[in-house]
Design a protein around this motif. Structure first.
Motif, PDB file in Angstrom:
ATOM      1  N   ALA A 156       2.081  37.039 -45.877  1.00 33.25           N
ATOM      2  CA  ALA A 156       2.386  36.375 -44.820  1.00 33.25           C
ATOM      3  C   ALA A 156       1.182  36.558 -44.005  1.00 33.25           C
ATOM      4  CB  ALA A 156       3.663  36.676 -44.272  1.00 33.25           C
ATOM      5  N   LEU A 157       0.838  37.507 -44.074  1.00 28.71           N
ATOM      6  CA  LEU A 157      -0.275  37.973 -42.949  1.00 28.71           C
ATOM      7  C   LEU A 157      -1.657  36.981 -43.162  1.00 28.71           C
ATOM      8  CD1 LEU A 157      -2.467  39.495 -41.159  1.00 28.71           C
ATOM      9  CD2 LEU A 157      -2.693  41.159 -43.054  1.00 28.71           C
ATOM     10  N   ILE A 158      -1.956  36.797 -44.388  1.00 30.84           N
ATOM     11  CA  ILE A 158      -3.049  36.011 -45.027  1.00 30.84           C
ATOM     12  C   ILE A 158      -2.781  34.522 -44.606  1.00 30.84           C
ATOM     13  CG2 ILE A 158      -4.510  35.208 -47.027  1.00 30.84           C
ATOM     14  CD1 ILE A 158      -4.010  37.950 -48.251  1.00 30.84           C
ATOM     15  N   ALA A 159      -1.627  34.012 -44.732  1.00 28.97           N
ATOM     16  CA  ALA A 159      -1.169  32.824 -44.550  1.00 28.97           C
ATOM     17  C   ALA A 159      -1.338  32.492 -43.096  1.00 28.97           C
ATOM     18  CB  ALA A 159       0.231  32.383 -45.088  1.00 28.97           C
ATOM     19  N   ALA A 160      -0.816  33.338 -42.112  1.00 30.36           N
ATOM     20  CA  ALA A 160      -1.051  33.213 -40.840  1.00 30.36           C
ATOM     21  C   ALA A 160      -2.383  33.242 -40.414  1.00 30.36           C
ATOM     22  CB  ALA A 160      -0.258  34.328 -40.003  1.00 30.36           C
ATOM     23  N   ALA A 161      -3.297  34.020 -40.934  1.00 28.27           N
ATOM     24  CA  ALA A 161      -4.825  34.075 -40.507  1.00 28.27           C
ATOM     25  C   ALA A 161      -5.317  32.912 -41.012  1.00 28.27           C
ATOM     26  CB  ALA A 161      -5.279  35.352 -41.562  1.00 28.27           C
ATOM     27  N   ARG A 162      -5.193  32.247 -41.941  1.00 33.56           N
ATOM     28  CA  ARG A 162      -5.596  30.722 -42.554  1.00 33.56           C
ATOM     29  C   ARG A 162      -5.277  29.870 -41.682  1.00 33.56           C
ATOM     30  NH1 ARG A 162      -9.670  31.962 -45.675  1.00 33.56           N
ATOM     31  NH2 ARG A 162      -9.385  32.784 -47.889  1.00 33.56           N
ATOM     32  N   GLN A 163      -4.080  30.075 -40.791  1.00 31.28           N
ATOM     33  CA  GLN A 163      -3.490  29.067 -40.094  1.00 31.28           C
ATOM     34  C   GLN A 163      -3.906  29.083 -38.704  1.00 31.28           C
ATOM     35  OE1 GLN A 163       0.798  28.822 -39.509  1.00 31.28           O
ATOM     36  NE2 GLN A 163       0.835  27.063 -38.332  1.00 31.28           N
ATOM     37  N   LEU A 164      -4.165  30.272 -38.201  1.00 33.35           N
ATOM     38  CA  LEU A 164      -4.320  30.771 -36.794  1.00 33.35           C
ATOM     39  C   LEU A 164      -5.876  30.949 -36.428  1.00 33.35           C
ATOM     40  CD1 LEU A 164      -0.959  32.147 -36.048  1.00 33.35           C
ATOM     41  CD2 LEU A 164      -1.682  29.998 -35.503  1.00 33.35           C
ATOM     42  N   LEU A 165      -6.493  31.592 -37.164  1.00 37.37           N
ATOM     43  CA  LEU A 165      -7.767  32.353 -36.949  1.00 37.37           C
ATOM     44  C   LEU A 165      -8.883  31.373 -37.597  1.00 37.37           C
ATOM     45  CD1 LEU A 165      -7.179  35.974 -38.135  1.00 37.37           C
ATOM     46  CD2 LEU A 165      -6.990  35.006 -35.555  1.00 37.37           C
ATOM     47  N   PRO A 166      -9.965  31.850 -36.810  1.00 41.74           N
ATOM     48  CA  PRO A 166     -11.309  31.089 -37.629  1.00 41.74           C
ATOM     49  C   PRO A 166     -11.454  31.539 -39.074  1.00 41.74           C
ATOM     50  CG  PRO A 166     -11.765  31.862 -35.382  1.00 41.74           C
ATOM     51  CD  PRO A 166     -10.450  32.382 -35.771  1.00 41.74           C
ATOM     52  N   ALA A 167     -12.037  30.713 -39.727  1.00 42.87           N
ATOM     53  CA  ALA A 167     -12.144  30.827 -41.073  1.00 42.87           C
ATOM     54  C   ALA A 167     -12.733  32.084 -41.522  1.00 42.87           C
ATOM     55  CB  ALA A 167     -13.249  29.630 -41.644  1.00 42.87           C
ATOM     56  N   ALA A 168     -13.938  32.975 -40.740  1.00 41.67           N
ATOM     57  CA  ALA A 168     -14.530  33.825 -40.957  1.00 41.67           C
ATOM     58  C   ALA A 168     -13.676  35.139 -40.982  1.00 41.67           C
ATOM     59  CB  ALA A 168     -15.712  34.234 -39.966  1.00 41.67           C
ATOM     60  N   PHE A 169     -12.800  35.065 -39.869  1.00 39.50           N
ATOM     61  CA  PHE A 169     -12.008  36.070 -39.640  1.00 39.50           C
ATOM     62  C   PHE A 169     -10.584  36.162 -40.921  1.00 39.50           C
ATOM     63  CE2 PHE A 169     -12.939  36.939 -34.975  1.00 39.50           C
ATOM     64  CZ  PHE A 169     -13.280  38.457 -35.174  1.00 39.50           C
ATOM     65  N   ALA A 170     -10.272  34.905 -40.976  1.00 39.22           N
ATOM     66  CA  ALA A 170      -9.221  34.690 -42.106  1.00 39.22           C
ATOM     67  C   ALA A 170      -9.730  35.348 -43.337  1.00 39.22           C
ATOM     68  CB  ALA A 170      -8.758  33.306 -42.152  1.00 39.22           C
ATOM     69  N   ASP A 171     -11.221  35.131 -43.763  1.00 34.01           N
ATOM     70  CA  ASP A 171     -11.588  35.521 -45.046  1.00 34.01           C
ATOM     71  C   ASP A 171     -11.501  37.000 -44.955  1.00 34.01           C
ATOM     72  OD1 ASP A 171     -12.140  33.053 -45.936  1.00 34.01           O
ATOM     73  OD2 ASP A 171     -14.238  32.869 -45.428  1.00 34.01           O
ATOM     74  N   VAL A 172     -11.895  37.811 -43.873  1.00 40.03           N
ATOM     75  CA  VAL A 172     -11.802  39.248 -43.842  1.00 40.03           C
ATOM     76  C   VAL A 172     -10.415  39.672 -44.045  1.00 40.03           C
ATOM     77  CG1 VAL A 172     -12.274  41.218 -42.446  1.00 40.03           C
ATOM     78  CG2 VAL A 172     -13.589  39.457 -41.989  1.00 40.03           C
ATOM     79  N   PHE A 173      -9.620  39.094 -43.778  1.00 39.24           N
ATOM     80  CA  PHE A 173      -8.064  39.671 -44.052  1.00 39.24           C
ATOM     81  C   PHE A 173      -7.615  39.286 -45.460  1.00 39.24           C
ATOM     82  CE2 PHE A 173      -7.700  39.807 -39.308  1.00 39.24           C
ATOM     83  CZ  PHE A 173      -7.282  41.242 -39.187  1.00 39.24           C
ATOM     84  N   ALA A 174      -8.264  38.220 -45.750  1.00 43.51           N
ATOM     85  CA  ALA A 174      -7.939  37.996 -47.263  1.00 43.51           C
ATOM     86  C   ALA A 174      -8.726  38.750 -48.329  1.00 43.51           C
ATOM     87  CB  ALA A 174      -8.277  36.337 -47.338  1.00 43.51           C
ATOM     88  N   ALA A 175      -9.682  39.406 -47.884  1.00 47.03           N
ATOM     89  CA  ALA A 175     -10.597  40.159 -48.551  1.00 47.03           C
ATOM     90  C   ALA A 175     -10.142  41.568 -48.753  1.00 47.03           C
ATOM     91  CB  ALA A 175     -12.047  40.087 -48.240  1.00 47.03           C
ATOM     92  N   GLU A 176      -9.131  42.105 -47.627  1.00 44.96           N
ATOM     93  CA  GLU A 176      -8.511  43.325 -47.385  1.00 44.96           C
ATOM     94  C   GLU A 176      -7.469  43.342 -48.588  1.00 44.96           C
ATOM     95  OE1 GLU A 176      -8.076  46.581 -47.558  1.00 44.96           O
ATOM     96  OE2 GLU A 176      -9.263  46.649 -45.563  1.00 44.96           O
TER      97      GLU A 176
END
Length: 270
Positions: free
Chosen positions: A170-190
């Motif tokens: 859910a965190l990664i999905a929300a990051a992809r929807q709401l954050l710039p791609a660079a920040f979303a990539d950080v959370f997806a890589a964690e």
């Protein structure tokens, strides 16, 4: 670059002999009488000392003993998702934008920020460092946010490895929807994101006989003040001066007056 907590921990840890540590044991209570102060550990053992310093954070067992009627921390309505990703795991598109920059993204009801930090062993070479990202979000259901993968609800935070797979997705999905791609990539890589709820707290006292409080055991400031470490360091330095003066009633009062004023000023900066 920011402070390497791993490196700082090792540096401080090396100053105290191994027998001074009780690893794997929680401090569950404290006490004192005219002769000594003591800590009670989770295994039932009691450790005595001339002075017990509660530097045990927001959930301080020393504070709860010293100030049994104090309400403790107050939830502010928001929390932080956090990621600490080895630099080599960042996609090039994210690294090109974020590495060696203090990056911010503001949004209604939230904020993301990130910066490069040293590697786990203090490495400073590009590619050997880590990227620290924080995403502040509002939630009224803090208990749900801080429920771990085994269904246990924690009072203040979820450590790395405790977030459920469902919450991580859910965190990664929300990051992809709401954050710039660079920040979303950080959370997806964690692989092991962690969560930290944000609280305010002001203890009414910092010293009582042979018990003292410093750092987040006494005052909890919001992260944007960037004063957690300076506040705790100031507490420790003034406490050391009071101990050098014999921890007399006058020395205790001077320590408390100095650091209570500082703590209130820092917490008041919201």
């Amino acid at each position: 670059m920011q402070v390497s907590w791993d490196h700082l921990y090792v540096a401080v840890r090396m100053l105290i002999a191994d027998e001074g540590y009780h690893l794997g044991q929680a401090a569950v209570a404290a006490g004192q009488d005219a002769r000594a102060a003591w800590l009670e550990l989770g295994d039932g053992k009691r450790v005595e000392a001339d002075l017990v310093i509660g530097a045990d954070g927001i959930g301080s067992a020393v504070r709860k003993t010293m100030l049994p009627g104090d309400p403790g921390p107050t939830y502010t309505g928001y929390f932080a998702w956090r990621a600490l990703v080895p630099e080599q795991l960042l996609p090039p598109s994210a690294a090109d934008i974020l590495s060696d920059r203090f990056a911010f993204f503001h949004m209604p009801g939230g904020q993301a920020l990130g910066y490069t930090v040293a590697g786990a062993q203090g490495e400073l070479e590009p590619g050997e460092r880590r990227y620290n990202a924080v995403w502040y979000r509002r939630t009224v259901d803090l208990a749900r946010t801080l429920t771990d993968k085994e269904g246990r609800t924690h009072p203040f935070s979820l450590a790395p490895g405790r977030v459920s797979a469902q919450a991580k997705d859910a965190l990664i999905a929300a990051a992809r929807q709401l954050l710039p791609a660079a920040f979303a990539d950080v959370f997806a890589a964690e692989s092991q994101p962690f969560a930290q709820a944000i609280f305010d707290m002001e203890a009414p006292r910092m010293a009582d006989g042979r018990l003292a409080l410093i750092g987040d055991a006494a005052f909890v400031a919001r992260p944007h003040t960037a004063m957690g470490v300076p506040k705790a360091a100031g507490d420790a330095m003034v406490l050391a001066l009071a101990v050098e003066r014999g921890w007399t009633p006058e020395a205790r009062a001077a320590f408390e007056a100095d650091r209570m004023q500082a703590g209130r000023a820092i917490v008041g900066f919201k």
